[in-house]
Design an enzyme around this catalytic site. Structure first.
Site, PDB file in Angstrom:
ATOM      1  N   LYS A   1      28.233  38.468  60.724  1.00 17.05           N
ATOM      2  CA  LYS A   1      27.111  39.194  61.313  1.00 17.05           C
ATOM      3  C   LYS A   1      26.576  38.434  62.537  1.00 17.05           C
ATOM      4  O   LYS A   1      26.952  37.277  62.779  1.00 17.05           O
ATOM      5  CB  LYS A   1      26.035  39.393  60.237  1.00 17.05           C
ATOM      6  CG  LYS A   1      26.522  40.212  59.026  1.00 17.05           C
ATOM      7  CD  LYS A   1      25.394  40.433  58.024  1.00 17.05           C
ATOM      8  CE  LYS A   1      25.885  41.180  56.787  1.00 17.05           C
ATOM      9  NZ  LYS A   1      24.787  41.455  55.834  1.00 17.05           N
TER      10      LYS A   1
ATOM     11  N   GLU B   1      35.852  51.010  55.439  1.00 17.00           N
ATOM     12  CA  GLU B   1      35.321  50.110  56.457  1.00 17.00           C
ATOM     13  C   GLU B   1      36.416  49.639  57.412  1.00 17.00           C
ATOM     14  O   GLU B   1      36.181  49.524  58.617  1.00 17.00           O
ATOM     15  CB  GLU B   1      34.602  48.935  55.774  1.00 17.00           C
ATOM     16  CG  GLU B   1      33.327  49.412  55.072  1.00 17.00           C
ATOM     17  CD  GLU B   1      32.695  48.410  54.116  1.00 17.00           C
ATOM     18  OE1 GLU B   1      33.210  47.286  53.967  1.00 17.00           O
ATOM     19  OE2 GLU B   1      31.662  48.766  53.506  1.00 17.00           O
TER      20      GLU B   1
HETATM   21  P1  IDP Z   1      26.188  42.994  50.093  1.00 17.00           P
HETATM   22  O1  IDP Z   1      26.194  42.754  51.599  1.00 17.00           O
HETATM   23  O2  IDP Z   1      26.165  41.686  49.338  1.00 17.00           O
HETATM   24  O3  IDP Z   1      27.300  43.917  49.647  1.00 17.00           O
HETATM   25  P2  IDP Z   1      24.307  45.205  49.790  1.00 17.00           P
HETATM   26  O4  IDP Z   1      23.435  45.417  48.598  1.00 17.00           O
HETATM   27  O5  IDP Z   1      25.426  46.161  50.046  1.00 17.00           O
HETATM   28  O6  IDP Z   1      24.814  43.695  49.735  1.00 17.00           O
HETATM   29  O7  IDP Z   1      23.327  45.209  51.065  1.00 17.00           O
HETATM   30  C1  IDP Z   1      23.836  45.263  52.366  1.00 17.00           C
HETATM   31  C2  IDP Z   1      23.068  44.306  53.243  1.00 17.00           C
HETATM   32  O8  IDP Z   1      21.724  44.752  53.355  1.00 17.00           O
HETATM   33  C3  IDP Z   1      22.945  42.885  52.671  1.00 17.00           C
HETATM   34  O9  IDP Z   1      24.056  42.089  53.005  1.00 17.00           O
HETATM   35  C4  IDP Z   1      21.677  42.381  53.313  1.00 17.00           C
HETATM   36  O10 IDP Z   1      21.931  41.813  54.590  1.00 17.00           O
HETATM   37  C5  IDP Z   1      20.859  43.639  53.473  1.00 17.00           C
HETATM   38  N1  IDP Z   1      19.830  43.736  52.442  1.00 17.00           N
HETATM   39  C6  IDP Z   1      20.023  43.987  51.131  1.00 17.00           C
HETATM   40  N2  IDP Z   1      18.846  43.984  50.474  1.00 17.00           N
HETATM   41  C7  IDP Z   1      17.897  43.741  51.408  1.00 17.00           C
HETATM   42  C8  IDP Z   1      16.467  43.626  51.350  1.00 17.00           C
HETATM   43  O11 IDP Z   1      15.835  43.756  50.303  1.00 17.00           O
HETATM   44  N3  IDP Z   1      15.846  43.346  52.555  1.00 17.00           N
HETATM   45  C9  IDP Z   1      16.510  43.195  53.732  1.00 17.00           C
HETATM   46  N4  IDP Z   1      17.849  43.295  53.811  1.00 17.00           N
HETATM   47  C10 IDP Z   1      18.526  43.570  52.669  1.00 17.00           C
END
Ligand code: IDP
Length: 148
Positions: free
Chosen positions: A9, A126
């Protein structure tokens, strides 16, 4: 052989972690099948993160992922989708185990350095969102017999 999508990222790129992260992934034994530095458009960001569109942090997520270049990768290996997620670590870097990328380099969930596909369906989706077929290369690494 299975393929997955990983993306360093904008925070990882800005913190000069591309080389370190790619080195870890290569050292693990994964093969790079595709890789590029790119700017994610707002449309691509919204499509990529569409499962989170109703979450309160969706706008922040789209702003962040489009805030600077990312380093997108296709990695190939045995069981690579699950194994790469283990190398990446838990979503919240404060809970991610030391030795994982998020555990070693991150402190906040919003800036957690790297994305990794979480299932066969998301990996396929993706990869095709971020890479043209011609950008995913089919070749052999000479050391693969020493890994498998
Ligand atoms: P992952 O990247 O580990 O698969 P996901 O639940 O798919 O996690 O969430 C995607 C991305 O969204 C995360 O990597 C993180 O950067 C962001 N994210 C997840 N939860 C939150 C939150 O509560 N606040 C801000 N960003 C979040």
């Amino acid at each position: 052989m299975e393929k997955t999508f990983l993306m360093i990222k904008p925070d990882g790129v800005q913190r000069n972690l591309v080389g370190t992260i790619v080195e870890r992934l290569e050292n693990k034994g994964f093969k790079l099948a595709g890789a590029k530095l790119m700017q994610v458009s707002e449309d691509l960001a919204k499509t990529h993160y569409q499962e989170h569109q109703d979450k309160p942090f969706f706008g922040e997520l789209v702003d962040f992922i489009t805030s600077g270049p990312v380093f997108a990768m296709v990695l190939e290996g045995e069981n690579v989708i699950e194994t790469a997620r283990l190398v990446v670590g838990s979503t919240n870097p404060q809970q991610a185990a030391p030795g994982t990328i998020r555990g070693d380099f991150g402190l906040t969930v919003g800036k957690n350095i790297i994305h990794g596909s979480d299932s066969t369906e998301s990996a396929e989706r993706e990869i095709s969102l971020f890479f043209d077929d011609s950008e995913v290369l089919d070749y052999s690494l000479s050391n693969s017999a020493w890994i498998y």
